[in-house]
Design a protein around this motif. Structure first.
Motif, PDB file in Angstrom:
ATOM      1  N   GLY A 192     -11.391   2.510   2.056  1.00  0.00           N
ATOM      2  CA  GLY A 192     -11.439   3.849   1.461  1.00  0.00           C
ATOM      3  C   GLY A 192     -10.567   4.854   2.188  1.00  0.00           C
ATOM      4  N   THR A 193     -10.638   4.881   3.532  1.00  0.00           N
ATOM      5  CA  THR A 193      -9.872   5.885   4.281  1.00  0.00           C
ATOM      6  C   THR A 193      -8.372   5.596   4.258  1.00  0.00           C
ATOM      7  OG1 THR A 193     -10.129   4.706   6.398  1.00  0.00           O
ATOM      8  CG2 THR A 193     -11.824   6.324   5.816  1.00  0.00           C
ATOM      9  N   ASN A 194      -7.994   4.373   3.939  1.00  0.00           N
ATOM     10  CA  ASN A 194      -6.565   4.025   3.875  1.00  0.00           C
ATOM     11  C   ASN A 194      -5.811   4.871   2.845  1.00  0.00           C
ATOM     12  OD1 ASN A 194      -4.292   2.154   4.480  1.00  0.00           O
ATOM     13  ND2 ASN A 194      -4.551   1.552   2.338  1.00  0.00           N
ATOM     14  N   PHE A 195      -6.536   5.463   1.885  1.00  0.00           N
ATOM     15  CA  PHE A 195      -5.887   6.249   0.833  1.00  0.00           C
ATOM     16  C   PHE A 195      -5.719   7.721   1.211  1.00  0.00           C
ATOM     17  CE2 PHE A 195      -7.719   2.638  -1.456  1.00  0.00           C
ATOM     18  CZ  PHE A 195      -6.645   2.248  -2.239  1.00  0.00           C
ATOM     19  N   ILE A 196      -6.230   8.150   2.376  1.00  0.00           N
ATOM     20  CA  ILE A 196      -6.159   9.567   2.746  1.00  0.00           C
ATOM     21  C   ILE A 196      -4.695   9.957   2.991  1.00  0.00           C
ATOM     22  CG2 ILE A 196      -6.843  11.329   4.421  1.00  0.00           C
ATOM     23  CD1 ILE A 196      -9.379   9.774   4.938  1.00  0.00           C
ATOM     24  N   GLY A 197      -4.161  10.816   2.125  1.00  0.00           N
ATOM     25  CA  GLY A 197      -2.776  11.268   2.252  1.00  0.00           C
ATOM     26  C   GLY A 197      -1.766  10.327   1.628  1.00  0.00           C
ATOM     27  N   GLY A 198      -2.212   9.118   1.260  1.00  0.00           N
ATOM     28  CA  GLY A 198      -1.289   8.130   0.712  1.00  0.00           C
ATOM     29  C   GLY A 198      -1.291   6.873   1.556  1.00  0.00           C
ATOM     30  N   THR A 199      -0.555   5.876   1.132  1.00  0.00           N
ATOM     31  CA  THR A 199      -0.587   4.584   1.827  1.00  0.00           C
ATOM     32  C   THR A 199       0.755   4.224   2.460  1.00  0.00           C
ATOM     33  OG1 THR A 199      -0.052   3.438  -0.243  1.00  0.00           O
ATOM     34  CG2 THR A 199      -2.390   3.693   0.309  1.00  0.00           C
ATOM     35  N   THR A 200       1.670   5.184   2.534  1.00  0.00           N
ATOM     36  CA  THR A 200       2.969   4.907   3.141  1.00  0.00           C
ATOM     37  C   THR A 200       3.079   5.610   4.480  1.00  0.00           C
ATOM     38  OG1 THR A 200       4.061   6.811   2.106  1.00  0.00           O
ATOM     39  CG2 THR A 200       4.004   4.737   0.849  1.00  0.00           C
ATOM     40  N   LEU A 201       4.053   5.198   5.281  1.00  0.00           N
ATOM     41  CA  LEU A 201       4.260   5.776   6.604  1.00  0.00           C
ATOM     42  C   LEU A 201       4.536   7.269   6.529  1.00  0.00           C
ATOM     43  CD1 LEU A 201       4.667   5.304   9.679  1.00  0.00           C
ATOM     44  CD2 LEU A 201       7.076   4.851   9.196  1.00  0.00           C
ATOM     45  N   GLU A 202       5.245   7.688   5.497  1.00  0.00           N
ATOM     46  CA  GLU A 202       5.627   9.098   5.390  1.00  0.00           C
ATOM     47  C   GLU A 202       4.470   9.986   4.964  1.00  0.00           C
ATOM     48  OE1 GLU A 202       7.240   6.587   3.863  1.00  0.00           O
ATOM     49  OE2 GLU A 202       8.879   6.422   5.316  1.00  0.00           O
ATOM     50  N   THR A 203       3.543   9.461   4.159  1.00  0.00           N
ATOM     51  CA  THR A 203       2.511  10.325   3.569  1.00  0.00           C
ATOM     52  C   THR A 203       1.123  10.150   4.170  1.00  0.00           C
ATOM     53  OG1 THR A 203       2.025   8.683   1.843  1.00  0.00           O
ATOM     54  CG2 THR A 203       3.759  10.305   1.370  1.00  0.00           C
ATOM     55  N   GLN A 204       0.809   8.997   4.728  1.00  0.00           N
ATOM     56  CA  GLN A 204      -0.575   8.750   5.158  1.00  0.00           C
ATOM     57  C   GLN A 204      -0.989   9.703   6.284  1.00  0.00           C
ATOM     58  OE1 GLN A 204      -1.904   4.969   7.150  1.00  0.00           O
ATOM     59  NE2 GLN A 204      -3.117   4.740   5.283  1.00  0.00           N
ATOM     60  N   SER A 205      -2.188  10.270   6.155  1.00  0.00           N
ATOM     61  CA  SER A 205      -2.710  11.206   7.154  1.00  0.00           C
ATOM     62  C   SER A 205      -3.289  10.451   8.349  1.00  0.00           C
ATOM     63  CB  SER A 205      -3.795  12.077   6.517  1.00  0.00           C
ATOM     64  OG  SER A 205      -4.501  12.799   7.507  1.00  0.00           O
ATOM     65  N   ASP A 206      -3.269  11.093   9.512  1.00  0.00           N
ATOM     66  CA  ASP A 206      -3.904  10.499  10.693  1.00  0.00           C
ATOM     67  C   ASP A 206      -5.413  10.360  10.509  1.00  0.00           C
ATOM     68  OD1 ASP A 206      -1.595  10.159  12.172  1.00  0.00           O
ATOM     69  OD2 ASP A 206      -1.677  12.164  13.046  1.00  0.00           O
ATOM     70  N   ALA A 207      -5.962  11.141   9.589  1.00  0.00           N
ATOM     71  CA  ALA A 207      -7.394  11.014   9.307  1.00  0.00           C
ATOM     72  C   ALA A 207      -7.742   9.630   8.780  1.00  0.00           C
ATOM     73  CB  ALA A 207      -7.825  12.071   8.302  1.00  0.00           C
ATOM     74  N   ALA A 208      -6.764   8.915   8.219  1.00  0.00           N
ATOM     75  CA  ALA A 208      -7.026   7.581   7.679  1.00  0.00           C
ATOM     76  C   ALA A 208      -7.546   6.636   8.751  1.00  0.00           C
ATOM     77  CB  ALA A 208      -5.753   7.013   7.052  1.00  0.00           C
ATOM     78  N   TRP A 209      -7.022   6.742   9.995  1.00  0.00           N
ATOM     79  CA  TRP A 209      -7.496   5.864  11.072  1.00  0.00           C
ATOM     80  C   TRP A 209      -8.448   6.569  12.030  1.00  0.00           C
ATOM     81  CZ3 TRP A 209      -6.195   7.182  16.125  1.00  0.00           C
ATOM     82  CH2 TRP A 209      -5.131   8.069  16.300  1.00  0.00           C
ATOM     83  N   LEU A 210      -8.326   7.899  12.149  1.00  0.00           N
ATOM     84  CA  LEU A 210      -9.245   8.631  13.027  1.00  0.00           C
ATOM     85  C   LEU A 210     -10.663   8.642  12.467  1.00  0.00           C
ATOM     86  CD1 LEU A 210      -7.158  11.730  14.206  1.00  0.00           C
ATOM     87  CD2 LEU A 210      -8.229   9.990  15.671  1.00  0.00           C
ATOM     88  N   LEU A 211     -10.791   8.755  11.156  1.00  0.00           N
ATOM     89  CA  LEU A 211     -12.116   8.830  10.547  1.00  0.00           C
ATOM     90  C   LEU A 211     -12.939   7.560  10.790  1.00  0.00           C
ATOM     91  CD1 LEU A 211     -14.017  10.623   8.963  1.00  0.00           C
ATOM     92  CD2 LEU A 211     -13.024   9.739   6.839  1.00  0.00           C
ATOM     93  N   PRO A 212     -12.401   6.346  10.545  1.00  0.00           N
ATOM     94  CA  PRO A 212     -13.203   5.145  10.847  1.00  0.00           C
ATOM     95  C   PRO A 212     -13.617   5.047  12.319  1.00  0.00           C
ATOM     96  CG  PRO A 212     -11.295   4.563   9.521  1.00  0.00           C
ATOM     97  CD  PRO A 212     -11.121   5.994   9.919  1.00  0.00           C
ATOM     98  N   ILE A 213     -12.740   5.495  13.220  1.00  0.00           N
ATOM     99  CA  ILE A 213     -13.082   5.460  14.647  1.00  0.00           C
ATOM    100  C   ILE A 213     -14.189   6.463  14.959  1.00  0.00           C
ATOM    101  CG2 ILE A 213     -12.211   6.025  16.958  1.00  0.00           C
ATOM    102  CD1 ILE A 213      -9.529   4.787  16.139  1.00  0.00           C
ATOM    103  N   CYS A 214     -14.025   7.712  14.466  1.00  0.00           N
ATOM    104  CA  CYS A 214     -14.983   8.776  14.813  1.00  0.00           C
ATOM    105  C   CYS A 214     -16.313   8.642  14.083  1.00  0.00           C
ATOM    106  CB  CYS A 214     -14.359  10.145  14.510  1.00  0.00           C
ATOM    107  SG  CYS A 214     -12.951  10.537  15.568  1.00  0.00           S
ATOM    108  N   LEU A 215     -16.326   7.962  12.927  1.00  0.00           N
ATOM    109  CA  LEU A 215     -17.585   7.787  12.202  1.00  0.00           C
ATOM    110  C   LEU A 215     -18.639   7.063  13.030  1.00  0.00           C
ATOM    111  CD1 LEU A 215     -16.562   6.912   8.520  1.00  0.00           C
ATOM    112  CD2 LEU A 215     -17.880   8.888   9.309  1.00  0.00           C
ATOM    113  N   GLN A 216     -18.195   6.303  14.031  1.00  0.00           N
ATOM    114  CA  GLN A 216     -19.149   5.587  14.884  1.00  0.00           C
ATOM    115  C   GLN A 216     -20.065   6.534  15.636  1.00  0.00           C
ATOM    116  OE1 GLN A 216     -17.034   1.981  16.898  1.00  0.00           O
ATOM    117  NE2 GLN A 216     -15.495   3.592  16.681  1.00  0.00           N
ATOM    118  N   LEU A 217     -19.599   7.758  15.872  1.00  0.00           N
ATOM    119  CA  LEU A 217     -20.409   8.720  16.618  1.00  0.00           C
ATOM    120  C   LEU A 217     -21.697   9.059  15.878  1.00  0.00           C
ATOM    121  CD1 LEU A 217     -17.653  11.184  17.904  1.00  0.00           C
ATOM    122  CD2 LEU A 217     -19.017   9.591  19.269  1.00  0.00           C
TER     123      LEU A 217
END
Length: 566
Positions: A192-217
């Protein structure tokens, strides 16, 4: 001397009979009657969810373009990618070694709090990777791993000690389901988070990978603050001389008065086990009999050393450590850690599609684990482990053949790619019902009472160290020998099947004495049972049950007499 085991077995039978008369038999009805304990155990299993989530989450993060942008060569260099992934297992290995010390000195309850705090610190450090880079991921995952390793050891101990015997197996098995649930949701959160901002290097947001990491909190904080309101383990309280408090906790857990016969019965059973452990330590390690923090710390290591000093105990060491070696070298964590890359290598070129296929891995693994929890005691360990290993190995070989024939022409052979993907899914099914839960069952049940904690710790240590090695070398193998990776895992898994079938005895429904015969250490369990029988007599457990035993004998004699008259 020969009567000791029989006498002790009689005590256990009488205790079981009395408990069933007071509380009822095992099964769903027992879970309902012990709903308070069931709620507590399910809450504690959030620790298992965190463990499983960590196993699965990072594979999806590694595949995200926005994450690669901050990691530099740590996502392109396969050796460094292995370190980025596997360093969590190295931390977990250290956390496992320290967890017994934490749980005994601080209590199971406070041990969970410390493990949660360490886990959350690791997550916070990882969250700084957006500015710090790969060093934050390396340090954060090592720290998080220490927390995960501790939780994976302490939570099952806590659940087993708050649970009554009628539902202990079911509640401890809940941990494995929690781990599989964590793996499953991690894959779909990544998708699901892979789609945040898009799925390419130019458009994908850092939230795509930060969110799965931070959700553990979130669940970690819930577990931390919730454990503040959970009871202490009654067994830990008794072991540390807080018997009045232990009786109150037991009564509360069972929702009975402190004077109730069931509470008194379980209290004495726990006290007997505590005294047994203290006297065993006093006999084997007289210098460590005082329960100081330093003695508790040293005890784990000198006790593990003692397991290697006799041929009979060394056989058990081989079964525990080699079983865990083969569990990891089935390649299961290679799939869990690098599933998106494996699926890309099998022709699913789109990151989105590979993450979707990875999500299916979590679902099938979770579902496949359930039958084993329900029927393993009926079917046995050897057939389940052997069939599972043969199934997994065969899947590996089929995948290797498909990859070897189509590695550079997936676009022209799409069906072959999907066939290989289905083999990966089938591989995970075979692991879910067999080596996932059953390897841990074997490791837990082959030891005498006096060495079980240290034997299980040794098996867990083998598990985490091999887990680390597999996580480290898999990226290099996938790049360097491609389909040879699956051949290696397949051949090792076939060897695992042979090891189980020819060298590991069936342990289903065996007593401790029968385990001694199997492993050539006759007398170890007998000596343990003689000591336990003396303790049962000393604290009054035998006397409490003697009336029940006498009643059982009278009932049997009366039934026999009525039969003769008829």
């Amino acid at each position: 001397m020969g009567g000791a085991p029989a006498g002790t077995a009689g005590i256990y039978d009488a205790a079981l009979h009395k408990r069933q008369a007071l509380m009822g038999k095992s099964g769903p009805s027992a879970l309902w009657k012990n709903f308070r304990v069931f709620r507590i155990a399910c809450f504690a299993c959030i620790g298992g969810v965190l463990y499983g989530y960590n196993q699965g989450m990072f594979s999806g993060v590694l595949a995200m373009p926005a994450f690669e942008k901050h990691m530099g060569e740590y996502t392109t260099n396969q050796t460094k990618k292995g370190w980025l992934t596997a360093i969590l297992e190295l931390g977990a290995w250290l956390g496992t070694l320290l967890s017994g010390f934490l749980a005994e000195v601080l209590s199971r309850k406070y041990g969970v709090l410390v493990a949660c705090a360490v886990f959350m610190l690791g997550v916070v450090v990882q969250a700084t990777a957006r500015t710090v880079g790969h060093n934050a991921i390396l340090a954060g995952r090592f720290i998080t791993g220490m927390g995960v390793g501790s939780l994976a050891m302490i939570i099952p101990i806590y659940n087993s000690e708050v649970a009554p015997p009628e539902v202990r197996g079911a509640l401890v098995a809940t941990q494995q389901l929690a781990i599989c649930f964590g793996i499953m949701i991690s894959f779909w959160i990544d998708y699901g988070t892979n789609f945040i901002g898009g799925t390419t290097l130019e458009t994908q947001s850092d939230a795509a990978w930060l969110l799965p990491i931070c959700l553990q909190l979130g669940p970690a904080l819930i577990l931390f603050f919730g454990m503040l309101f959970m009871p202490f383990s009654p067994r830990w309280l008794i072991h540390h001389g807080r018997e009045d408090e232990a009786r109150k906790v037991l009564a509360s857990l069972r929702e009975l008065d402190e004077s109730h016969e069931l509470v008194e019965l379980e209290f004495l059973e726990i006290k007997a086990q505590s005294l047994f452990e203290k006297r065993t330590i006093a006999e084997l390690f007289p210098d460590l009999r005082e329960p100081t923090a330093w003695n508790v710390f040293k005890l784990q290591f000198v006790s593990i050393k003692k397991l290697f000093q006799t041929r009979a105990m060394f056989k058990r060491v081989v079964v525990a450590t080699v079983t865990m070696f083969f569990q990891q070298w089935t390649g299961i964590n290679a799939v869990l850690y690098y599933a998106p890359f494996i699926f890309k290598q099998l022709g699913l070129s789109s990151t989105t599609t590979s993450l979707l296929a990875t999500g299916v891995v979590g679902i099938v693994m979770f579902i496949a684990t359930i039958p084993s929890v329900l029927w393993i005691d009926r079917v046995g360990r050897k057939p389940v482990l052997t069939i599972g290993a043969v199934g997994m190995a065969t899947c590996h070989i089929i995948i290797a053949v498909i990859v070897a024939k189509n590695i550079n022409q997936w676009a022209e052979h799409v069906a072959a790619g999907w066939a290989a993907v289905c083999m990966v899914w089938l591989f995970v099914v075979h692991f879910g019902y067999s080596w996932g839960p059953c390897a841990w069952i074997i490791v837990a049940e082959i030891w005498p009472l006096s060495t079980r904690p240290y034997g299980v710790a040794l098996g867990a240590s083998s598990n985490w160290m091999n887990n680390f090695i597999v996580g480290q070398v898999t990226p290099d193998m996938l790049e360097g020998i491609t389909y040879g990776t699956y051949i290696l895992f397949g051949l090792l898994t076939y060897l695992g099947a042979a090891f189980i079938w020819f060298f590991v005895p069936e342990t289903k429904r065996l007593t401790l004495e029968e385990m001694d015969v199997l492993f050539g250490s006759e007398g170890t369990a007998q000596a343990d049972l003689e000591r336990m029988e003396a303790i049962n007599n000393e604290i009054g457990l035998t006397q409490l049950l003697r009336g029940e035993q006498g009643q059982n004998t009278s009932d049997a004699e009366q039934t026999k007499a009525e039969g003769e008259k008829a």
